[in-house]
Design a protein around this motif. Structure first.
Motif, PDB file in Angstrom:
ATOM      1  N   HIS A   1      18.229  17.245  36.492  1.00 14.92           N
ATOM      2  CA  HIS A   1      18.870  18.573  36.522  1.00 14.92           C
ATOM      3  C   HIS A   1      20.168  18.537  37.316  1.00 14.92           C
ATOM      4  O   HIS A   1      20.507  17.533  37.920  1.00 14.92           O
ATOM      5  CB  HIS A   1      17.915  19.656  37.031  1.00 14.92           C
ATOM      6  CG  HIS A   1      17.494  19.506  38.470  1.00 14.92           C
ATOM      7  ND1 HIS A   1      16.659  18.505  38.904  1.00 14.92           N
ATOM      8  CD2 HIS A   1      17.793  20.238  39.566  1.00 14.92           C
ATOM      9  CE1 HIS A   1      16.453  18.627  40.208  1.00 14.92           C
ATOM     10  NE2 HIS A   1      17.139  19.671  40.643  1.00 14.92           N
TER      11      HIS A   1
ATOM     12  N   HIS B   1      21.394  20.056  40.040  1.00  7.41           N
ATOM     13  CA  HIS B   1      21.582  20.144  41.500  1.00  7.41           C
ATOM     14  C   HIS B   1      22.251  18.880  42.022  1.00  7.41           C
ATOM     15  O   HIS B   1      21.934  17.768  41.602  1.00  7.41           O
ATOM     16  CB  HIS B   1      20.228  20.335  42.203  1.00  7.41           C
ATOM     17  CG  HIS B   1      19.830  21.769  42.310  1.00  7.41           C
ATOM     18  ND1 HIS B   1      18.519  22.165  42.349  1.00  7.41           N
ATOM     19  CD2 HIS B   1      20.572  22.907  42.393  1.00  7.41           C
ATOM     20  CE1 HIS B   1      18.470  23.491  42.451  1.00  7.41           C
ATOM     21  NE2 HIS B   1      19.698  23.961  42.477  1.00  7.41           N
TER      22      HIS B   1
ATOM     23  N   ASP C   1      22.055  17.194  44.707  1.00  6.82           N
ATOM     24  CA  ASP C   1      21.274  16.102  45.311  1.00  6.82           C
ATOM     25  C   ASP C   1      20.572  15.254  44.237  1.00  6.82           C
ATOM     26  O   ASP C   1      19.883  14.288  44.552  1.00  6.82           O
ATOM     27  CB  ASP C   1      20.270  16.636  46.347  1.00  6.82           C
ATOM     28  CG  ASP C   1      19.223  17.555  45.762  1.00  6.82           C
ATOM     29  OD1 ASP C   1      19.573  18.409  44.923  1.00  6.82           O
ATOM     30  OD2 ASP C   1      18.039  17.442  46.141  1.00  6.82           O
ATOM     31  N   HIS C   2      20.778  15.606  42.968  1.00  8.19           N
ATOM     32  CA  HIS C   2      20.286  14.779  41.851  1.00  8.19           C
ATOM     33  C   HIS C   2      21.437  14.195  41.027  1.00  8.19           C
ATOM     34  O   HIS C   2      21.285  13.143  40.413  1.00  8.19           O
ATOM     35  CB  HIS C   2      19.354  15.601  40.949  1.00  8.19           C
ATOM     36  CG  HIS C   2      18.089  15.995  41.647  1.00  8.19           C
ATOM     37  ND1 HIS C   2      16.876  15.382  41.425  1.00  8.19           N
ATOM     38  CD2 HIS C   2      17.867  16.917  42.623  1.00  8.19           C
ATOM     39  CE1 HIS C   2      15.959  15.903  42.227  1.00  8.19           C
ATOM     40  NE2 HIS C   2      16.544  16.854  42.961  1.00  8.19           N
TER      41      HIS C   2
ATOM     42  N   HIS D   1      12.775  24.903  37.040  1.00  8.26           N
ATOM     43  CA  HIS D   1      13.291  24.882  38.426  1.00  8.26           C
ATOM     44  C   HIS D   1      14.658  25.570  38.500  1.00  8.26           C
ATOM     45  O   HIS D   1      14.825  26.540  39.241  1.00  8.26           O
ATOM     46  CB  HIS D   1      13.326  23.422  38.867  1.00  8.26           C
ATOM     47  CG  HIS D   1      14.105  23.127  40.094  1.00  8.26           C
ATOM     48  ND1 HIS D   1      13.761  23.638  41.331  1.00  8.26           N
ATOM     49  CD2 HIS D   1      15.205  22.360  40.296  1.00  8.26           C
ATOM     50  CE1 HIS D   1      14.631  23.181  42.226  1.00  8.26           C
ATOM     51  NE2 HIS D   1      15.515  22.420  41.622  1.00  8.26           N
TER      52      HIS D   1
ATOM     53  N   ASP E   1      12.525  18.104  39.798  1.00  7.72           N
ATOM     54  CA  ASP E   1      12.091  19.184  40.687  1.00  7.72           C
ATOM     55  C   ASP E   1      11.313  20.191  39.851  1.00  7.72           C
ATOM     56  O   ASP E   1      11.802  20.634  38.808  1.00  7.72           O
ATOM     57  CB  ASP E   1      13.297  19.873  41.340  1.00  7.72           C
ATOM     58  CG  ASP E   1      13.930  19.000  42.415  1.00  7.72           C
ATOM     59  OD1 ASP E   1      13.430  17.894  42.667  1.00  7.72           O
ATOM     60  OD2 ASP E   1      14.940  19.450  43.020  1.00  7.72           O
TER      61      ASP E   1
ATOM     62  N   HIS F   1      11.176  25.958  44.051  1.00 11.20           N
ATOM     63  CA  HIS F   1      10.262  24.817  43.988  1.00 11.20           C
ATOM     64  C   HIS F   1       8.807  25.279  43.944  1.00 11.20           C
ATOM     65  O   HIS F   1       8.438  26.251  44.591  1.00 11.20           O
ATOM     66  CB  HIS F   1      10.414  23.937  45.237  1.00 11.20           C
ATOM     67  CG  HIS F   1      11.619  23.053  45.189  1.00 11.20           C
ATOM     68  ND1 HIS F   1      11.607  21.815  44.598  1.00 11.20           N
ATOM     69  CD2 HIS F   1      12.874  23.231  45.649  1.00 11.20           C
ATOM     70  CE1 HIS F   1      12.808  21.264  44.710  1.00 11.20           C
ATOM     71  NE2 HIS F   1      13.600  22.109  45.336  1.00 11.20           N
TER      72      HIS F   1
HETATM   73 ZN    ZN Z   1      16.744  20.816  42.468  1.00 15.41          ZN
END
Ligand code: ZN
Length: 467
Positions: A61, A63, A65-66, A162, A187, A407
């Motif tokens: 996805h 975000h 941090d991904h 998510h 996530d 989450h």
């Molecule tokens: Zn995420």
């Protein structure tokens, strides 16, 4: 045939897992490490594998941090495609560009200091230009369709519920006569969350790689959350004040707008003006509106029922700085949603400056506030805050509304895993150590499955993992 955990192992950010089979390498996510300065410095380190040797990236996805290190991966020589859901592709276009912009600003700021010390300048982690170039590698997929991405390697994305476009990744691997199926949860969303569908149950896997962000927690109920929001709006109306909502551009903002649209009559919102005061949140909202085929039943019904009138008739998008500044003069009846989510930057800081010293102002905190941020100071009851060198008294009422997490909590994670047949082994990623070990214990006692927590750099042989 194996998987190695290069990020989000023993921590939450920097999701990055390398799958190897028959001489092919697939990277699951390539996320940015977030946190304090020390943590973020690690983003500049070389990848612990050869980026030129990666054949494809599969991104769960949008975000950061991904997805946030994909431009770096490309700069380091990765020449293959990035497979992700088509809505994630749309969101990455704005999020990676924004990350590039922030990198450039950071470097500028850093270099002004370095210049005064007589030090050589540093380059931004990557630029907006790098982010734009990275988007050419993205291949948008639909949910539930099996795609062969390399000879002998198939993937299928399933709705993770998510954020928009978020996916659980099913990955089929073959090497000689050996076939294995890996499921990466990405996530997982919170069941019953508005707009999006619940995480899709998956029935079979040889190995499950699963997130554990809130593996040690149960969320507050959604009804309570709605009641809290309703009460804030009623109080602010009685006191004739403004409501400020610091919110993250993607996900949380759209969720708040959804609650307002759904309760438009019940909460007497016709008497208010709602302002979405963040260019990035506006773009993200437009992407959410465009992908309305991904909504859950309730959101789809609300959408269908409002074909002929806008969902929130009094919602204004304030795109320019000038429009945003005009809000400074509004004394009452405004609900202002602005970034950043933790008040560390963005337009919310201006709105705080012009409102937070008023007793009839209400600030609604709807997301996690990290230690050291202005948002956290407000939550912790600071009597004064500093903005642009000025000390400002906090007379506003600060409300923390829980229950809006994107989450799954422990119950949600147990439920999702519980739908697998034959209790495949589980490796936990994407959690602080306490959260992961709490989930490990809970999963172990509920299902008897073999559960381990991934260590940084750890390798698991997939030929050994069999049902
Ligand atoms: Zn995420």
């Amino acid at each position: 045939m194996d998987i190695r955990f290069h990020g989000a192992a023993g921590e939450v950010t920097g999701s990055c897992h390398l799958v190897e089979t028959a001489g092919r390498c697939i990277l699951l996510d390539c996320g940015l490490i977030q946190g304090g300065r020390k943590d973020e410095e690690r983003n500049r380190e070389a990848f612990p594998f050869d980026p030129k040797g990666i054949d494809a990236v599969v991104l769960s996805h949008a975000h950061i941090d991904h997805s946030g290190r994909i431009p770096l991966l490309i700069r380091a020589g990765f020449a293959g495609p990035v497979y992700t859901h088509r809505a994630s592709k749309d969101l990455c276009r704005i999020m990676l560009k924004d990350a590039g912009y922030l990198n450039e600003k950071d470097a500028e700021w850093e270099n002004r200091k370095r210049q005064r010390k007589g030090l050589a300048p540093v380059a931004p982690l990557y630029t907006m230009q790098d982010a734009v170039a990275a988007m050419r590698r993205f291949r948008g997929l639909a949910y539930d369709e099996k795609t062969e991405i390399l000879p002998g390697i198939d993937i299928r994305l399933r709705d993770a519920g998510h954020i928009l476009g978020s996916a659980i990744v099913e990955l089929w691997l073959a090497k000689g006569g050996t076939r294995r199926k890996l499921v990466f949860s990405g996530d997982l969303g919170h069941r019953g969350a508005p707009i999006l569908r619940d995480p899709t149950p998956v029935a079979d896997a040889d190995l499950v790689v699963m997130e554990s962000t809130y593996g040690d927690r149960l969320h507050r109920s959604r009804d309570e959350t709605q009641a809290e929001l309703a009460a804030v709006i009623a109080n602010a109306r009685a006191e004739r004040g403004n409501i400020l909502i610091p919110a993250f551009a993607v996900g949380r903002t759209q969720e708040i707008l959804y609650h307002l649209a759904r309760n438009y009559d019940a909460w007497g919102l016709a008497e208010w003006q709602v302002f979405l005061d963040s260019p990035m949140a506006i773009e993200a909202t437009e992407i959410y509106l465009r992908h309305n085929d991904l909504y859950d039943r309730e959101a789809a019904a609300l959408w269908d029922g409002n074909r002929h009138r806008p969902l929130l008739p009094n919602l204004s998008f304030t795109r320019t700085g000038r429009q945003s500044m005009q809000l400074n003069r509004v004394r009452s009846g405004a609900i202002i949603i602005a970034g950043s989510g933790m008040c560390t930057g963005g337009r919310i800081r201006h709105h705080l400056k012009h409102n937070v010293w008023r007793g009839n102002c209400h600030v609604v905190i709807v997301g996690y506030q990290a230690r050291g941020t202005l948002g956290r100071a407000l939550v912790d009851g600071a009597k004064h805050i500093r903005l642009w060198g000025e000390t400002i008294r906090v007379a506003a009422k600060i409300h923390t509304v829980g229950g809006l997490s994107a989450h799954a909590d422990q119950a949600g994670l147990l439920d999702w895993y519980g739908r697998f047949e034959g209790r495949p082994p589980v490796v936990l990623v994407h959690g602080e150590p306490e959260a992961s070990s709490a989930l490990q214990a809970a999963l172990g006692s509920a299902t008897n499955a073999a559960v381990r927590v991934a260590g940084p750099g750890e390798r698991i042989d997939l030929t050994d993992a069999a049902r």
